[in-house]
Scaffold this active site. Structure first.
Site, short mmCIF file in Angstrom:
data_model
loop_
_atom_site.label_atom_id
_atom_site.label_comp_id
_atom_site.label_asym_id
_atom_site.label_seq_id
_atom_site.Cartn_x
_atom_site.Cartn_y
_atom_site.Cartn_z
CD GLU A 104 -2.75 1.16 2.42
OE1 GLU A 104 -2.77 0.20 3.22
OE2 GLU A 104 -3.24 2.25 2.65
CG ASP A 105 1.63 2.90 3.31
OD1 ASP A 105 0.61 3.18 2.66
OD2 ASP A 105 1.65 2.76 4.54
#
Ligand code: MN
Length: 735
Positions: free
Chosen positions: A90-91
């Site tokens: 996600e990051d």
């Protein structure tokens, strides 16, 4: 500027990682620690240089989430790896493909699920609900997605302090709305309570602080009380030679707060601020006997409240919870809840299903888990309504407790609290639900909307003539029943429309009307309907008569639309979608000149054509029509005579008006069926609602139905009075 000591920070990262490994060690198999190490290194590198809002290195978060998975949920290696990697895709630049390459398919799928769930909450609420639904769908793939997500959310709640206030509010609300109920449903009791407490802490900080200090101030007195309370029990248990621990557990801040709010009482009046928990250490085969032995000991000393005995050992909750609860009276007259359970049950109660897996040999746990997953999946598959509605349904099922009821053969059904006999019927089988006309509960006849109580034995009564109607949606709480009723209604409507279409074609032929698009449109205009669907539906319902076809032949559609009295119901909501229709030749003439003027029918007495009525000029709502027998009539006529206008029905014709009737009689099997048969089959009257009370053989029913006029109502009354067992039928003056 805050100086950051990089060396010190790196040491701290390693220290926290080692702590995680130490916690996990008892569960680890060969090679596990190497896989965990690899995940840790990947996460460390991927997140390097990034920090959380608090200023801490980002990697602190995945390590903490992994520790929650191990310590507080009891999960193993797969979850630890997933937790460590949960924010990587996600990051950072990492992709799912790379995760799969390095950690295999299983981990990749979990990370994929976790990534999809995240971020989605940033969108609007309907989007959020839809995504929550998707998140639950992943359950069927791997329940660990949900568990790691809960751990992630718990850590975010614990570190909420460093977030800006508006974010705190948002995250806390999501937590109380979606995550805490989910944790509860999964049996993760301590996570659920902590989430709730944190929610309160951030949304109502003053209330929270106040409660915490009150609980603390109370501590000494509480401990003293607990000590003296358990003393005689301890003595006796020692004699029995049982291994046990006794804990006096304070209830959570949130649950105390909830009780104060719900019962509207001050802190001092919340009597059950704590529960006594007796935890036994016995082999699994002795659990039940030992628990009841302890129950017997406790109740030897203290008088139990028979209404508060809960045996979740013989019948565990669907979330796996097992325990024996009783509430007894202490010497000072205070009620105290005592929970009796074994160490195994205690662990399940605190940590939920993951703890079940550890006791897999016993098998009871995994079976419950399967059952739960099946239920959730059922719910998801049946749902074709909007996602928000789904969350409502889902939350409805989550928040309410459960109710246990039995089939005549003694088979146990678990339904959400508030479930009706109709829910029960649909739980047995869709067909049984669709044909349900009532039930016998503990040998007594009850209507379909009867609310089930624990331990009820329910025999569903069916009739082949029965079919679902709109009202049923208000009688059920389970998503399954709701979905099935909606299906039934759709199906039913379709049949009616098909029949109507055929009927109109046939009648057109009979009356020598060309069946063209134009004539159909004209016919629609004749009835002042909005669509051909409505026209067919009306025909299918048998509401178009030969006279209509005859008159239609002469009918010339008006060039300009005549003003027609529009009929409104003062409180549209209470009438839901059932609109009372007045046909153009059913007019109410008002005033000295007997003009056709706009009016509304008053809700207090529901006038119908044929009633003696008068109009009352209101300040804001125009003219309201009341029956002369309306309970409000004397007051209106006496005090506001100048605002009263004459009113008279111009013609009596077939229309639907709402009336309520009361039926009193002696109860017998099949009575409800006979009554409904007369109403809907013989007289073709639409019922809006029916509620029935039976008490020691006396039957009292209230029926709200649509009738054409007073003559119609009289006919109905006569017919109903002729039914065997019916003593009296009367129209309710005010309803
Ligand atoms: Mn996270």
């Amino acid at each position: 500027m805050v100086e950051i000591d990089v060396e010190e920070e790196n040491k701290e990262i390693v220290r926290r990682y080692r702590q995680l490994l130490r916690n996990a060690k008892p569960f680890l198999k060969e090679n596990d620690s190497r896989a965990i190490r690899k995940a840790f290194n990947t996460a460390l590198e991927a997140h390097s240089g990034t920090r959380r809002k608090s200023g801490e290195p980002y990697i602190f978060h995945p390590i903490a989430v992994a520790r929650i998975c191990v310590n507080e949920i009891g999960l193993g290696t797969t979850s630890i790896i997933s937790a460590l990697l949960h924010d990587v895709v996600e990051d950072t630049d990492w992709t799912i493909k790379e995760i799969e390459r390095d950690f295999g398919k299983k981990i990749a799928r979990i990370i994929d699920g976790l990534t999809k769930i995240s971020g989605v909450f940033d969108q609007g609420s309907s989007q959020q609900a839809e995504n929550f639904r998707k998140m639950l769908l992943t359950l069927s793939e791997d329940v660990r997605v949900i568990l790691v997500k809960l751990a992630d959310r718990l850590h975010n709640m614990r570190t909420l302090e460093s977030m800006p206030v508006n974010k705190q509010y948002k995250i806390a609300s999501e937590t109380i709305f979606l995550y805490a109920p989910l944790a509860h449903r999964l049996g993760l009791y301590s996570i659920k309570s902590e989430m709730e407490d944190l929610y309160l802490r951030y949304t109502e900080p003053q209330v929270y602080d106040d409660l915490v200090s009150r609980i603390a101030a109370n501590k000494e007195a509480r401990n003293k009380f607990i000590k003296s309370f358990v003393r005689p029990i301890q003595r006796n248990l020692n004699d029995l030679d049982l291994d046990y621990v006794i804990k006096g557990r304070p209830k959570s801040v949130f649950s105390i707060y909830n009780k104060m709010k719900k019962q509207d009482i001050p802190f001092e009046e919340v009597y059950d601020l704590f529960a006594i928990r007796i935890i036994l250490d016995v082999p699994i085969e002795d659990e039940k006997a030992a628990s009841w032995q302890v129950y017997s000991t406790v109740t030897d000393y203290y008088k139990p409240n028979p209404d508060r005995l809960r045996d979740w050992i013989s019948t565990p909750k669907t979330n796996g919870y097992e325990s024996l609860h009783t509430t007894v009276m202490a010497r000072n007259g205070q009620w105290v809840e005592v929970q009796i359970r074994t160490r195994r049950m205690d662990e399940i109660a605190e940590k939920g299903y993951a703890a079940h897996w550890k006791y897999k040999e016993s098998d009871a746990g995994s079976e419950g888990l399967e059952q739960w997953i099946t239920k959730v999946r059922d719910m998801l598959e049946q749902n074709d309504s909007s996602a928000l509605e789904f969350v409502d349904d889902f939350r409805g099922n989550l928040f309410s407790d459960e109710v246990f009821a039995f089939t005549p053969k003694g088979e146990l059904k678990t339904l959400p609290r508030g479930a009706s006999a109709l829910d029960f019927a649909f739980d047995i089988h869709t067909e049984v639900g669709a044909k349900c006309i009532g039930a016998k509960v503990n040998q007594k006849l009850v209507p379909i909307n009867y609310t089930l109580k624990n331990g009820d034995q329910v025999e569903i009564l069916t009739s082949n003539k029965q079919k679902p109607n709109e009202d049923w949606l208000r009688y059920v709480v389970t998503s399954k029943a709701k979905a099935k009723i909606k299906d039934g209604l759709k199906e039913d409507k379709k049949h009616i429309v098909d029949d109507g279409k055929e009927l109109i074609q046939r009648k057109f032929k009979q009356f020598k009307v060309d069946s063209t698009v134009e004539t159909l449109e004209k016919f629609k205009a004749y009835f002042n309907l909005n669509s051909l669907f409505d026209l067919y539906f009306r025909a299918g319902k048998g509401l178009i008569e030969n006279d209509d076809f005859r008159r239609f032949k002469e009918y010339k559609p008006p060039n300009t639309l005549k003003t027609r009295p529009s009929t409104k119901i003062s409180d549209a909501k209470s009438f839901e979608k059932e609109v009372v229709k007045v046909k153009s030749d059913d007019v109410l003439l008002i005033g000295e000149d007997m003009d056709v003027i706009d009016y509304t029918l008053s809700k207090c007495c529901n006038p119908i054509p044929g009633d003696n009525v008068f109009g009352f000029v209101t300040v804001t709502e125009g003219i309201k029509i009341h029956r002369t027998t309306c309970p409000n009539a004397p007051e209106l006529l006496a005090n506001h005579g100048h605002r009263v206008v004459k009113a008279k029905w111009a013609s009596l014709h077939e229309s639907s008006f709402l009336a309520s009737m009361k039926i009193i009689g002696t109860d017998r099997v099949g009575l409800i069926n006979d009554i409904t048969k007369i109403i809907s089959d013989e007289l073709k009257v639409n019922m809006r609602s029916m509620s029935i009370d039976t008490d020691s053989g006396i039957f009292e029913g209230e029926i709200m139905l649509y009738v054409n006029d007073t003559r119609h109502l009289d006919l109905l009354t006569t017919k109903l009075e002729a039914v065997d067992g019916v003593v009296k039928v009367s129209r309710l003056e005010s309803k």
